[in-house]
Enzyme design. Structure first.
Site, PDB file in Angstrom:
ATOM      1  N   ALA A 197       0.831  -1.180   0.027  1.00  0.00           N
ATOM      2  CA  ALA A 197       0.090  -0.107  -0.020  1.00  0.00           C
ATOM      3  C   ALA A 197       0.842   1.262   0.031  1.00  0.00           C
ATOM      4  O   ALA A 197       1.936   1.451   0.583  1.00  0.00           O
ATOM      5  CB  ALA A 197      -1.041  -0.119   1.183  1.00  0.00           C
ATOM      6  N   CYS A 221      -8.228   0.335   1.928  1.00  0.00           N
ATOM      7  CA  CYS A 221      -7.885   1.570   0.810  1.00  0.00           C
ATOM      8  C   CYS A 221      -9.358   1.976   0.357  1.00  0.00           C
ATOM      9  O   CYS A 221      -9.611   2.569  -0.624  1.00  0.00           O
ATOM     10  CB  CYS A 221      -7.040   1.044  -0.307  1.00  0.00           C
ATOM     11  SG  CYS A 221      -5.483   0.549   0.190  1.00  0.00           S
TER      12      CYS A 221
END
Length: 184
Positions: free
Chosen positions: A116, A147
């Site tokens: 990420a 996310c």
């Protein structure tokens, strides 16, 4: 990171900080609390990075990039692309094929997120960075919409056959990132 970035001047050298965090859910500037489904005993901390919600814990290699983007001639999209490439190169070194997904920053293996990216740019300088799942417990990812995407699967190096120590993963990650971020 904030204090370092605020105190920078044109001569301040860029830095890369390699860290591991205790278990924590972090909400980026765009983070919406409804994406934190069941935090339980894991703290939820608002941060000043971009993006939605993610999970950090021991067993995850986190690299914070404190860089003067102007000096390097980089824009934000190019920085994200290079961070992704560093993670893709790390995976390739283990014989794993990593990929990008359009409109979804980070790196994926067979559709599951393994890395990420969340950044903050202030006065032309970056901070925050990239997190690569090495051998952390993935169960807490089911307690959030990673996310901001409900049901987004996560994976880790350990599930893909990698047995390196965290020190080795962090060292290899830093080397791959350095190679991708060094001006050519």
């Amino acid at each position: 990171m904030q204090a370092f970035t605020r105190s920078r001047d044109r001569g301040t050298e860029d830095q890369m900080w390699l860290v591991e965090h205790p278990p924590v859910f972090t909400l980026g500037l765009a983070g919406r609390r409804e994406h934190v489904i069941a935090p339980g005993d894991i703290p939820v901390v608002a941060t000043d990075r971009g993006g939605q919600v993610t999970y950090h814990a021991p067993g995850q290699a986190v690299a914070y990039l404190l860089m003067d983007l102007r000096r390097r001639g980089l824009g934000v999209k190019e920085l994200v692309r290079r961070l992704e490439q560093g993670a893709i190169d790390l995976l390739a070194g283990y014989g794993i094929e990593g990929e990008r997904r359009a409109g979804m920053p980070g790196v994926y293996v067979k559709g599951a997120k393994i890395a990420a990216i969340g950044l903050r740019i202030a006065n032309g300088c970056s901070y925050h960075g990239i997190a690569v799942n090495a051998h952390l417990d993935l169960a807490p990812f089911a307690r959030i919409d990673p996310c901001g995407y409900p049901g987004l699967a996560s994976t880790r190096l350990a599930d893909l056959g990698v047995r390196d120590s965290m020190d080795a993963v962090q060292q290899k990650l830093s080397e791959r990132l350095e190679a991708c971020l060094t001006p050519t």
